[in-house]
Enzyme design. Structure first.
Site, mmCIF file in Angstrom:
data_model
loop_
_atom_site.group_PDB
_atom_site.id
_atom_site.type_symbol
_atom_site.label_atom_id
_atom_site.label_comp_id
_atom_site.label_asym_id
_atom_site.label_seq_id
_atom_site.Cartn_x
_atom_site.Cartn_y
_atom_site.Cartn_z
ATOM 1 N N LYS A 120 0.840 -1.213 0.000
ATOM 2 C CA LYS A 120 0.000 0.000 0.000
ATOM 3 C C LYS A 120 0.873 1.261 0.000
ATOM 4 O O LYS A 120 0.649 2.179 -0.766
ATOM 5 C CB LYS A 120 -0.918 0.026 1.238
ATOM 6 C CG LYS A 120 -1.798 -1.192 1.395
ATOM 7 C CD LYS A 120 -2.662 -1.112 2.643
ATOM 8 C CE LYS A 120 -1.914 -1.153 3.963
ATOM 9 N NZ LYS A 120 -1.233 -2.427 4.269
ATOM 10 N N ARG A 174 -0.022 -8.706 13.624
ATOM 11 C CA ARG A 174 -0.643 -7.732 12.702
ATOM 12 C C ARG A 174 -1.457 -8.453 11.629
ATOM 13 O O ARG A 174 -2.546 -8.002 11.248
ATOM 14 C CB ARG A 174 0.442 -6.863 12.040
ATOM 15 C CG ARG A 174 1.024 -5.824 12.992
ATOM 16 C CD ARG A 174 2.357 -5.277 12.519
ATOM 17 N NE ARG A 174 2.297 -4.676 11.204
ATOM 18 C CZ ARG A 174 3.361 -4.506 10.414
ATOM 19 N NH1 ARG A 174 4.564 -4.888 10.816
ATOM 20 N NH2 ARG A 174 3.230 -3.946 9.248
ATOM 21 N N ARG A 190 -9.911 0.637 8.875
ATOM 22 C CA ARG A 190 -9.513 -0.711 9.284
ATOM 23 C C ARG A 190 -10.588 -1.406 10.098
ATOM 24 O O ARG A 190 -10.402 -2.570 10.470
ATOM 25 C CB ARG A 190 -8.246 -0.632 10.141
ATOM 26 C CG ARG A 190 -6.957 -0.628 9.333
ATOM 27 C CD ARG A 190 -5.816 -0.291 10.259
ATOM 28 N NE ARG A 190 -4.663 -1.124 10.065
ATOM 29 C CZ ARG A 190 -3.550 -0.700 9.446
ATOM 30 N NH1 ARG A 190 -3.471 0.505 8.955
ATOM 31 N NH2 ARG A 190 -2.524 -1.494 9.339
ATOM 32 N N ARG A 236 11.557 -0.968 10.853
ATOM 33 C CA ARG A 236 10.438 -0.609 11.722
ATOM 34 C C ARG A 236 10.336 -1.544 12.925
ATOM 35 O O ARG A 236 10.497 -2.757 12.782
ATOM 36 C CB ARG A 236 9.132 -0.693 10.917
ATOM 37 C CG ARG A 236 8.551 0.658 10.586
ATOM 38 C CD ARG A 236 7.472 0.578 9.576
ATOM 39 N NE ARG A 236 6.311 -0.203 10.007
ATOM 40 C CZ ARG A 236 5.203 -0.309 9.286
ATOM 41 N NH1 ARG A 236 5.114 0.321 8.120
ATOM 42 N NH2 ARG A 236 4.189 -1.019 9.711
ATOM 43 N N ARG A 238 11.585 -5.338 5.129
ATOM 44 C CA ARG A 238 11.447 -3.919 4.760
ATOM 45 C C ARG A 238 12.474 -3.038 5.481
ATOM 46 O O ARG A 238 12.756 -3.217 6.653
ATOM 47 C CB ARG A 238 10.043 -3.422 5.107
ATOM 48 C CG ARG A 238 9.905 -1.913 4.943
ATOM 49 C CD ARG A 238 8.529 -1.380 5.186
ATOM 50 N NE ARG A 238 7.799 -2.157 6.145
ATOM 51 C CZ ARG A 238 6.477 -2.276 6.148
ATOM 52 N NH1 ARG A 238 5.765 -1.669 5.226
ATOM 53 N NH2 ARG A 238 5.876 -2.998 7.066
HETATM 54 P P1 AP5 Z 1 4.864 -1.490 1.783
HETATM 55 O O1 AP5 Z 1 4.510 -0.711 0.575
HETATM 56 O O2 AP5 Z 1 5.631 -0.814 2.869
HETATM 57 O O3 AP5 Z 1 3.573 -2.278 2.353
HETATM 58 P P2 AP5 Z 1 2.310 -1.769 3.157
HETATM 59 O O4 AP5 Z 1 1.125 -2.455 2.596
HETATM 60 O O5 AP5 Z 1 2.289 -0.273 3.215
HETATM 61 O O6 AP5 Z 1 2.657 -2.424 4.548
HETATM 62 P P3 AP5 Z 1 2.576 -1.894 6.044
HETATM 63 O O7 AP5 Z 1 3.291 -2.931 6.849
HETATM 64 O O8 AP5 Z 1 3.071 -0.471 6.156
HETATM 65 O O9 AP5 Z 1 1.073 -1.939 6.315
HETATM 66 P P4 AP5 Z 1 0.405 -2.026 7.687
HETATM 67 O O10 AP5 Z 1 -0.997 -1.861 7.278
HETATM 68 O O11 AP5 Z 1 0.715 -3.208 8.493
HETATM 69 O O12 AP5 Z 1 1.117 -0.852 8.511
HETATM 70 P P5 AP5 Z 1 0.706 0.645 8.852
HETATM 71 O O13 AP5 Z 1 1.926 1.453 8.833
HETATM 72 O O14 AP5 Z 1 -0.467 1.075 8.070
HETATM 73 O O15 AP5 Z 1 5.700 -2.764 1.267
HETATM 74 C C1 AP5 Z 1 6.157 -3.747 2.195
HETATM 75 C C2 AP5 Z 1 7.517 -4.292 1.699
HETATM 76 O O16 AP5 Z 1 7.331 -4.997 0.468
HETATM 77 C C3 AP5 Z 1 8.573 -3.209 1.403
HETATM 78 O O17 AP5 Z 1 9.820 -3.679 1.807
HETATM 79 C C4 AP5 Z 1 8.511 -3.019 -0.113
HETATM 80 O O18 AP5 Z 1 9.754 -2.610 -0.644
HETATM 81 C C5 AP5 Z 1 8.120 -4.425 -0.587
HETATM 82 N N1 AP5 Z 1 7.265 -4.380 -1.773
HETATM 83 C C6 AP5 Z 1 6.205 -3.561 -1.996
HETATM 84 N N2 AP5 Z 1 5.626 -3.834 -3.190
HETATM 85 C C7 AP5 Z 1 6.340 -4.877 -3.714
HETATM 86 C C8 AP5 Z 1 6.226 -5.644 -4.920
HETATM 87 N N3 AP5 Z 1 5.284 -5.383 -5.825
HETATM 88 N N4 AP5 Z 1 7.088 -6.647 -5.119
HETATM 89 C C9 AP5 Z 1 8.074 -6.936 -4.193
HETATM 90 N N5 AP5 Z 1 8.235 -6.248 -3.046
HETATM 91 C C10 AP5 Z 1 7.387 -5.222 -2.808
HETATM 92 O O19 AP5 Z 1 0.182 0.472 10.373
HETATM 93 C C11 AP5 Z 1 1.065 0.183 11.429
HETATM 94 C C12 AP5 Z 1 0.287 0.089 12.730
HETATM 95 O O20 AP5 Z 1 -0.353 1.353 13.020
HETATM 96 C C13 AP5 Z 1 -0.864 -0.923 12.750
HETATM 97 O O21 AP5 Z 1 -0.383 -2.219 13.081
HETATM 98 C C14 AP5 Z 1 -1.789 -0.320 13.839
HETATM 99 O O22 AP5 Z 1 -1.302 -0.621 15.130
HETATM 100 C C15 AP5 Z 1 -1.651 1.166 13.620
HETATM 101 N N6 AP5 Z 1 -2.680 1.695 12.693
HETATM 102 C C16 AP5 Z 1 -2.464 2.228 11.440
HETATM 103 N N7 AP5 Z 1 -3.614 2.624 10.889
HETATM 104 C C17 AP5 Z 1 -4.591 2.357 11.794
HETATM 105 C C18 AP5 Z 1 -6.010 2.499 11.773
HETATM 106 N N8 AP5 Z 1 -6.645 3.004 10.711
HETATM 107 N N9 AP5 Z 1 -6.702 2.084 12.863
HETATM 108 C C19 AP5 Z 1 -6.064 1.578 13.949
HETATM 109 N N10 AP5 Z 1 -4.733 1.389 14.016
HETATM 110 C C20 AP5 Z 1 -4.006 1.774 12.948
#
Ligand code: AP5
Length: 218
Positions: free
Chosen positions: A15, A173, A90, A162, A128
């Site tokens: 994402k 997660r 979410r 991270r 990552r």
């Molecule tokens: P990346 O693009 O970083 O993936 P992502 O989907 O953004 O993954 P996240 O881990 O950031 O999502 P998340 O939802 O768990 O975390 P968030 O920060 O939102 O890509 C991942 C890896 O793959 C990278 O190394 C990249 O290089 C590689 N990659 C990407 N595309 C690729 C491809 N096509 N091919 C190969 N490799 C590829 O949330 C973190 C925490 O915050 C949550 O756990 C929660 O506690 C809290 N939180 C956030 N939002 C909320 C909410 N709305 N409500 C409540 N709690 C929340």
């Protein structure tokens, strides 16, 4: 009517990678609730104290906190002509709030699922690394930097890992996503709004599909 793009998908689906490309190429702001919470977590405030243990455990920050943060951020001037939500909604309560907010802002919600099977997600997250200066996202398995642990664009910057990208928190997660967030896909599917893209391909191929959806008049 301007679009409110919701990028959906499990942790590690890509994402953030896609949201950054959309921001760079279409000029729509990326609103990442994860990034906002990671910044907030550094503060010395009661809210930061509340958020820190939840994120460490791989759970979800309470809906009222998230709704307040998103409402404030999306009300800013740069979001007037559309924006990309990365990591929100979410939960059903967050999705309900988003419907209300989109109606108030005169925007149409376009949910897009970046679809990746579970067996790939652990390496995507645990591998990552990101640049503390520009936020560029790398992966030691799939997208390594040219020089180990150094940003290609900022040679002075050591890449960051991270805190929640360790195998134990990643498993939590993924479980949280399956229980609380994946059901939202059915919600958006039921109203025929959900579009899916195959997230296992090269990022540019995924982006091309997403850009078509975002720029179509549908
Ligand atoms: P990346 O693009 O970083 O993936 P992502 O989907 O953004 O993954 P996240 O881990 O950031 O999502 P998340 O939802 O768990 O975390 P968030 O920060 O939102 O890509 C991942 C890896 O793959 C990278 O190394 C990249 O290089 C590689 N990659 C990407 N595309 C690729 C491809 N096509 N091919 C190969 N490799 C590829 O949330 C973190 C925490 O915050 C949550 O756990 C929660 O506690 C809290 N939180 C956030 N939002 C909320 C909410 N709305 N409500 C409540 N709690 C929340």
């Amino acid at each position: 009517m301007s679009k409110l793009i919701v990028l959906m998908g499990a942790p590690g689906a890509g994402k953030g990678t896609q949201a950054r490309l959309l921001q760079e190429r279409l000029g729509l702001p990326q609103i990442s609730t994860g990034d906002m919470l990671r910044a907030l977590k550094q503060e010395q405030t009661p809210l930061a104290e509340e958020v820190r243990p939840v994120m460490t455990a791989g759970g979800l920050v309470p809906d009222d906190v998230m709704i307040r943060i998103v409402r404030e951020r999306t009300g800013r001037e740069d979001s007037r002509d559309g924006y990309i939500l990365d990591g929100f909604p979410r939960t059903p309560a967050q999705a309900a709030m988003l419907e209300e907010m989109a109606a108030e802002q005169g925007k149409r919600i376009q949910p897009i699922l970046v679809d990746v099977p579970p067996e790939i997600l652990e390496r995507r997250t645990v591998g990552r690394r990101s640049c503390p200066v520009c936020g560029e996202i790398y992966n030691i398995y799939f997208r390594p930097p040219k020089v180990e642990n150094v940003c290609d664009l900022h040679p002075e910057a050591q890449l960051k890992h991270r805190a929640d990208d360790n195998p134990e928190t990643v498993r939590a997660r993924l479980a949280t996503y399956a229980e609380q967030t994946r059901p939202l896909l059915d919600y958006y599917q039921a109203s025929n709004r959900l579009r899916r893209v195959d997230g296992t391909r090269d990022p540019e191929a995924i982006y091309a599909d997403i850009e078509k959806i975002v720029t179509s008049d549908e």
